[in-house]
Design a protein around this motif. Structure first.
Motif, PDB file in Angstrom:
ATOM      1  N   UNK A 148      16.972   1.382  15.822  1.00 58.29           N
ATOM      2  CA  UNK A 148      18.156   1.020  15.043  1.00 58.29           C
ATOM      3  C   UNK A 148      19.373   1.379  15.885  1.00 58.29           C
ATOM      4  N   UNK A 149      20.496   0.800  15.542  1.00 57.58           N
ATOM      5  CA  UNK A 149      21.731   1.077  16.278  1.00 57.58           C
ATOM      6  C   UNK A 149      22.783   1.623  15.319  1.00 57.58           C
ATOM      7  N   UNK A 150      23.531   2.593  15.814  1.00 55.12           N
ATOM      8  CA  UNK A 150      24.630   3.190  15.067  1.00 55.12           C
ATOM      9  C   UNK A 150      25.888   3.099  15.915  1.00 55.12           C
ATOM     10  N   UNK A 151      27.032   3.073  15.267  1.00 50.03           N
ATOM     11  CA  UNK A 151      28.289   3.078  16.019  1.00 50.03           C
ATOM     12  C   UNK A 151      28.637   4.485  16.508  1.00 50.03           C
ATOM     13  N   UNK A 152      27.882   5.468  16.072  1.00 50.24           N
ATOM     14  CA  UNK A 152      28.149   6.868  16.438  1.00 50.24           C
ATOM     15  C   UNK A 152      27.788   7.129  17.901  1.00 50.24           C
ATOM     16  N   UNK A 153      28.468   8.087  18.512  1.00 45.60           N
ATOM     17  CA  UNK A 153      28.111   8.468  19.879  1.00 45.60           C
ATOM     18  C   UNK A 153      26.764   9.196  19.926  1.00 45.60           C
ATOM     19  N   UNK A 154      26.112   9.136  21.063  1.00 47.40           N
ATOM     20  CA  UNK A 154      24.800   9.764  21.234  1.00 47.40           C
ATOM     21  C   UNK A 154      24.855  11.264  20.945  1.00 47.40           C
ATOM     22  N   UNK A 171      18.955   4.058  18.766  1.00 48.05           N
ATOM     23  CA  UNK A 171      17.980   5.110  18.503  1.00 48.05           C
ATOM     24  C   UNK A 171      16.600   4.460  18.558  1.00 48.05           C
ATOM     25  N   UNK A 172      15.765   4.910  19.492  1.00 48.13           N
ATOM     26  CA  UNK A 172      14.390   4.389  19.597  1.00 48.13           C
ATOM     27  C   UNK A 172      13.428   5.538  19.326  1.00 48.13           C
ATOM     28  N   UNK A 173      12.733   5.474  18.206  1.00 46.79           N
ATOM     29  CA  UNK A 173      11.805   6.511  17.770  1.00 46.79           C
ATOM     30  C   UNK A 173      10.411   5.962  18.015  1.00 46.79           C
ATOM     31  N   UNK A 178      14.687   6.361  10.826  1.00 46.90           N
ATOM     32  CA  UNK A 178      15.590   5.764  11.826  1.00 46.90           C
ATOM     33  C   UNK A 178      16.781   5.096  11.148  1.00 46.90           C
ATOM     34  N   UNK A 179      16.508   4.317  10.116  1.00 49.08           N
ATOM     35  CA  UNK A 179      17.605   3.637   9.426  1.00 49.08           C
ATOM     36  C   UNK A 179      18.539   4.649   8.768  1.00 49.08           C
ATOM     37  N   UNK A 180      17.978   5.688   8.160  1.00 46.79           N
ATOM     38  CA  UNK A 180      18.785   6.723   7.531  1.00 46.79           C
ATOM     39  C   UNK A 180      19.614   7.503   8.541  1.00 46.79           C
ATOM     40  N   UNK A 181      19.004   7.815   9.680  1.00 50.53           N
ATOM     41  CA  UNK A 181      19.717   8.527  10.750  1.00 50.53           C
ATOM     42  C   UNK A 181      20.883   7.683  11.255  1.00 50.53           C
ATOM     43  N   UNK A 182      20.628   6.401  11.518  1.00 50.64           N
ATOM     44  CA  UNK A 182      21.684   5.522  12.036  1.00 50.64           C
ATOM     45  C   UNK A 182      22.832   5.396  11.031  1.00 50.64           C
ATOM     46  N   UNK A 183      22.496   5.204   9.762  1.00 48.32           N
ATOM     47  CA  UNK A 183      23.535   5.059   8.732  1.00 48.32           C
ATOM     48  C   UNK A 183      24.324   6.356   8.559  1.00 48.32           C
TER      49      UNK A 183
END
Length: 151
Positions: free
Chosen positions: A10-16, A105-107, A134-139
């Motif tokens: 999943x992808x997030x706009x947050x920094x690593x 994020x690749x889990x 993954x989806x929850x972490x990205x959100x």
């Protein structure tokens, strides 16, 4: 017994750095995942949730104990399963790749089933669970980044 593999992204706009901080903080996991509770059973040799630390997560009637296996700041967080599931040799690597639009994020994980013939059943169940993580972490990371933008 064949090795089962799971790979969810999943992808997030947050920094690593923000995503990595959430992964390192076991107490945050119940906030952004289906996990019900967290406990640090034993700290790593470098203290706290460092490599070697054992973390306990409870979800419903399932209690899993996981050992932090590898930490590469802002790039990777890995753990192995100590107990709690009917699997052997379970290892998850969570890789973070920061780009112009945020962080992917690749889990990905692998394991073998303790009970022959049930690997596919466990893989499907764990894939669904990891997808929620993954989806929850990205959100959650996106919401945190928006609430506290970088200068």
């Amino acid at each position: 017994m064949g090795v089962q593999r799971i790979d969810v992204s999943a992808t997030t706009t947050a920094p690593a750095a923000l995503v990595h901080a959430l992964l390192r903080d076991g107490a945050s996991w119940p906030t952004w995942s289906p996990i019900g509770s967290f406990e640090l059973e034993s700290p790593g040799p470098d203290g706290g949730e460092s490599v070697g630390a054992v973390r306990v997560f409870r979800t419903g009637r399932v209690t899993s104990r996981e050992r932090i296996a590898e930490v590469v700041p802002d790039r990777r967080f890995s753990y192995t399963l100590v107990s709690g599931l009917a699997t052997k040799d379970y290892r998850a690597d969570i890789d973070l790749t920061e780009g112009p639009g945020g962080t992917t994020v690749r889990w990905h994980s692998s394991f073998r089933a303790k009970v022959p013939g049930l690997g596919g059943v466990y893989r499907r169940s764990l894939t669904s669970f990891i997808r929620q993580c993954v989806d929850g972490l990205a959100a959650h990371a996106t919401a945190q980044a928006e609430a506290h933008p970088r200068p």
